[in-house]
Design a protein around this motif. Sequence first.
Motif, short mmCIF file in Angstrom:
data_model
loop_
_atom_site.label_atom_id
_atom_site.label_comp_id
_atom_site.label_asym_id
_atom_site.label_seq_id
_atom_site.Cartn_x
_atom_site.Cartn_y
_atom_site.Cartn_z
N PHE A 193 24.07 9.47 38.64
CA PHE A 193 24.82 9.15 37.44
C PHE A 193 25.50 10.41 36.89
N GLY A 194 26.62 10.22 36.22
CA GLY A 194 27.25 11.32 35.50
C GLY A 194 27.95 12.32 36.41
N PRO A 195 28.31 13.48 35.83
CA PRO A 195 29.10 14.47 36.55
C PRO A 195 28.29 15.27 37.56
N PRO A 196 28.96 15.89 38.53
CA PRO A 196 28.27 16.73 39.52
C PRO A 196 27.85 18.06 38.92
N GLU A 197 26.88 18.66 39.54
CA GLU A 197 26.38 19.98 39.13
C GLU A 197 26.28 20.84 40.38
N GLY A 198 27.44 21.16 40.96
CA GLY A 198 27.49 21.82 42.24
C GLY A 198 27.21 23.30 42.21
N GLY A 199 27.10 23.88 43.40
CA GLY A 199 26.81 25.30 43.52
C GLY A 199 27.74 26.02 44.50
N GLY A 200 28.78 25.33 45.00
CA GLY A 200 29.66 25.96 45.96
C GLY A 200 29.07 25.97 47.36
N SER A 201 29.61 26.82 48.21
CA SER A 201 29.19 26.83 49.61
C SER A 201 27.90 27.61 49.85
N TYR A 202 27.47 28.39 48.84
CA TYR A 202 26.29 29.23 49.03
C TYR A 202 24.98 28.50 48.73
N THR A 203 25.06 27.45 47.93
CA THR A 203 23.85 26.73 47.53
C THR A 203 24.19 25.29 47.22
N GLY A 204 23.22 24.43 47.38
CA GLY A 204 23.44 23.02 47.07
C GLY A 204 23.66 22.78 45.59
N GLY A 205 23.35 23.76 44.75
CA GLY A 205 23.51 23.59 43.32
C GLY A 205 22.20 23.26 42.65
N ASP A 206 22.22 23.31 41.33
CA ASP A 206 21.01 23.11 40.54
C ASP A 206 20.77 21.64 40.21
N ARG A 236 28.37 24.86 33.77
CA ARG A 236 28.86 26.23 33.77
C ARG A 236 30.13 26.35 34.61
N ASP A 237 30.93 27.36 34.30
CA ASP A 237 32.11 27.65 35.10
C ASP A 237 31.66 28.16 36.47
N MET A 238 32.45 27.81 37.49
CA MET A 238 32.11 28.20 38.86
C MET A 238 33.26 28.98 39.48
N PRO A 239 32.97 30.01 40.29
CA PRO A 239 34.03 30.69 41.03
C PRO A 239 34.57 29.76 42.11
N ALA A 240 35.89 29.62 42.15
CA ALA A 240 36.50 28.77 43.17
C ALA A 240 36.41 29.47 44.53
N GLU A 241 36.38 28.67 45.58
CA GLU A 241 36.35 29.21 46.93
C GLU A 241 37.41 28.50 47.77
N GLU A 242 37.91 29.18 48.77
CA GLU A 242 38.86 28.58 49.69
C GLU A 242 38.53 29.01 51.11
N LEU A 243 38.96 28.21 52.08
CA LEU A 243 38.68 28.53 53.47
C LEU A 243 39.62 29.62 53.95
N GLN A 244 39.02 30.66 54.52
CA GLN A 244 39.77 31.77 55.10
C GLN A 244 39.11 32.16 56.42
#
Length: 318
Positions: free
Chosen positions: A101-114, A219-227
């Motif tokens: 339910f509700g919004p995601p709480e992601g962690g980016g590519s380094y972690t599954g998130g909290d 919380r704000d998250m640093p964006a990531e892109e594929l390089q």
Amino acid sequence: MIEKSIKTALLVLTTGLFFLISSCSNDSSPASPYSPDTPDTSEDNDKTWEEVLSEDPSYPPNVYLTEFVEWSPGQVGSSRMGTEYTDAEGYPLESGTVNAFGPPEGGGSYTGGDGLTCPIGIDGWAVWKFNPDYIIVNGEGADFTTFTKTWAWSSKADGLCCELARVEVSEDGTVWYEMDSALIRYDENPIPAESNGSYIYTNVQGLHGNAPTWANFRRDMPAEELQTVDGVLKWVETEETVSRYFTAGDTNLGGISFDLSDFHLKGDPAESWPADGKMRYLKIIDDSSILDGQDYAREWALGANLMAAMGLHTAPAE
């Protein structure tokens, strides 16, 4: 007494280092979308998503899942039985369905998130309903996004730790539409030789679970892109930020986005999703034939999981 205390401290330190090294091992260790996690330092960490969003008017009115409807959970791998996610026989707990339910709480590519997520189990399926005040409509481009709790070994595009799932949609929860099979693609490698080493995730299309999640309402998250780094395709941090006040139109949210135009009546490819269709229901289906990189050690598999889903093209319900 002092000498004994020093020896005890050294033993604790050594043991801690051992487990730290073990938990950060290379691709030879079985992976799970539920680790490693990074503690959330948000001051609102103890509040529910409902409390956070209701107390701060800055959050946009995004449309999320708010109701669990039905499921048939699959049995997880033997090493996952009787954990916090499952019962003693290895079936995911129904109480976990509210985690989607509700919004995601992601962690980016380094972690599954909290954030929490709902495991479905191998060959299991589950149905949720979006906020009843809204419907998902077929607009230009993608119409909804599904998020999962996954991460990637060394942030490599082909090092994801995930289990894929098929997606179906419905207006009434009875008549279902499935993704056009011609748009679904995955690496047909039933038994990879090693952990995430033989599965090509960049080949995957049309399936849930094949991307990390950056959107995080706490919380704000640093964006990531594929390089490409030293010949390897990786997610790399950019100077951009994914705001906690993200909207459906923002980029770098993560997850997998779907276009309702790509769905047809289940079992009848000739009948496409109706132009005026009103999507309210979402079904996530784990399929052991696309279990992917977890097949190298199926006893560790939890099946697909759903962290959240968000409408991109929405309208008020009638």
